[in-house]
Design a protein around this motif. Sequence first.
Motif, short mmCIF file in Angstrom:
data_model
loop_
_atom_site.label_atom_id
_atom_site.label_comp_id
_atom_site.label_asym_id
_atom_site.label_seq_id
_atom_site.Cartn_x
_atom_site.Cartn_y
_atom_site.Cartn_z
N LEU A 20 38.80 28.25 34.18
CA LEU A 20 37.81 27.63 35.05
C LEU A 20 37.41 28.63 36.14
N ILE A 21 36.11 28.90 36.22
CA ILE A 21 35.58 29.75 37.28
C ILE A 21 35.07 28.83 38.39
N ARG A 22 35.64 28.95 39.56
CA ARG A 22 35.25 28.14 40.71
C ARG A 22 34.24 28.93 41.54
N ILE A 23 33.20 28.26 42.00
CA ILE A 23 32.17 28.90 42.82
C ILE A 23 32.02 28.11 44.12
N VAL A 24 32.14 28.81 45.24
CA VAL A 24 31.87 28.19 46.54
C VAL A 24 30.72 28.95 47.18
N ASP A 25 29.56 28.31 47.24
CA ASP A 25 28.35 28.95 47.74
C ASP A 25 27.37 27.84 48.11
N ASP A 26 26.79 27.92 49.30
CA ASP A 26 25.89 26.85 49.73
C ASP A 26 24.49 26.99 49.15
N ASN A 27 24.22 28.08 48.44
CA ASN A 27 22.90 28.29 47.84
C ASN A 27 22.88 27.67 46.45
N THR A 28 22.19 26.54 46.31
CA THR A 28 22.16 25.80 45.05
C THR A 28 21.56 26.62 43.91
N ASP A 73 43.77 28.20 34.96
CA ASP A 73 43.68 29.59 35.42
C ASP A 73 42.22 29.97 35.55
N GLY A 74 41.97 31.10 36.19
CA GLY A 74 40.61 31.56 36.37
C GLY A 74 40.48 32.36 37.65
N CYS A 75 39.39 32.13 38.39
CA CYS A 75 39.20 32.84 39.65
C CYS A 75 38.23 32.07 40.52
N LEU A 95 44.91 31.95 42.88
CA LEU A 95 43.94 32.57 41.99
C LEU A 95 43.25 33.77 42.65
N PRO A 96 42.80 34.74 41.85
CA PRO A 96 42.05 35.87 42.40
C PRO A 96 40.74 35.41 43.04
N ILE A 97 40.41 36.00 44.17
CA ILE A 97 39.18 35.67 44.88
C ILE A 97 38.22 36.86 44.84
N ILE A 98 37.01 36.60 44.35
CA ILE A 98 35.97 37.63 44.29
C ILE A 98 34.88 37.23 45.28
N VAL A 145 40.36 37.09 35.60
CA VAL A 145 40.92 36.05 34.72
C VAL A 145 42.19 36.56 34.05
N GLN A 146 42.17 37.80 33.58
CA GLN A 146 43.35 38.38 32.96
C GLN A 146 44.51 38.45 33.95
N PHE A 147 44.21 38.84 35.18
CA PHE A 147 45.23 38.89 36.23
C PHE A 147 45.80 37.50 36.48
N SER A 148 44.93 36.48 36.50
CA SER A 148 45.36 35.10 36.70
C SER A 148 46.31 34.65 35.59
N LEU A 149 45.95 34.96 34.35
CA LEU A 149 46.78 34.57 33.20
C LEU A 149 48.13 35.26 33.24
N GLU A 150 48.13 36.55 33.55
CA GLU A 150 49.37 37.32 33.59
C GLU A 150 50.28 36.85 34.71
N THR A 151 49.69 36.56 35.86
CA THR A 151 50.49 36.06 36.99
C THR A 151 51.09 34.70 36.66
N HIS A 152 50.27 33.85 36.04
CA HIS A 152 50.74 32.52 35.64
C HIS A 152 51.91 32.62 34.66
N LEU A 153 51.81 33.55 33.72
CA LEU A 153 52.89 33.74 32.75
C LEU A 153 54.16 34.18 33.44
#
Length: 220
Positions: A23-31, A67-69, A95-98, A138-146
């Motif tokens: 799951l990719i989460r997006i937080v942005d006020d620009n629709t 998992d995701g970012c 999760l990793p934050i970009i 995403v790969q970092f998230s999966l590896e950390t979760h493992l």
Amino acid sequence: MTVILEPTERRILQNPLENPEILIRIVDDNTATCKSLEFFLEALGYQVKIWNDPEQFLKEYKEDKEDGCLLLDIRMPKISGIELHDILIKEKFRLPIIFLTGHGDVEMAVDSVKKGAFNFLLKPSNEEKLTETIEAAVQFSLETHLKENKKIIFQEVFDSLTPREKEVVRLVARGKLNKIIASDLNISEKTVQQHRSVACHKLAVRSVPELVDFLKVIDN
């Protein structure tokens, strides 16, 4: 950012049995930006969830376990992306934050990465660069979760074996030869070899020492 994985752990991540939802989460006020990102990411095969309000994200993000970012804008009302990042650090967001923003500079990027951000990209971002960054996150998230859930994940993989396969690998790990196992289980040596091969493939182990280490994880 890198996670050091043992050979068996790395192969388990590549195992078809382990096919976690991302799951990719997006937080942005620009629709408009969110909709564009959603279309782009879904075309790449990702699930996407959008929050236009950072305060709402803080109330809801713990409900999602995939998992995701997180793709995070900076200039938003009520709470800025930088402030949200600081809050998530305190809440031990895993999760990793970009950061993906049109309002950043070098100093801001350096400070964010020092605090633990996975990367800092400027809008409009090059599609190839954005894709590569998300894939790495995403790969970092999966590896950390493992790493953090190794025993649970290894147990799930072991449970995918049939009862006979479990018997065979237990005996293999004790150092018994195929012909001895065949005698103990009253089956042919060829059948033992087949069970052993299939089970080791499922467990992503390629040697008896790796099998022994795998069983130690789930037995401890």
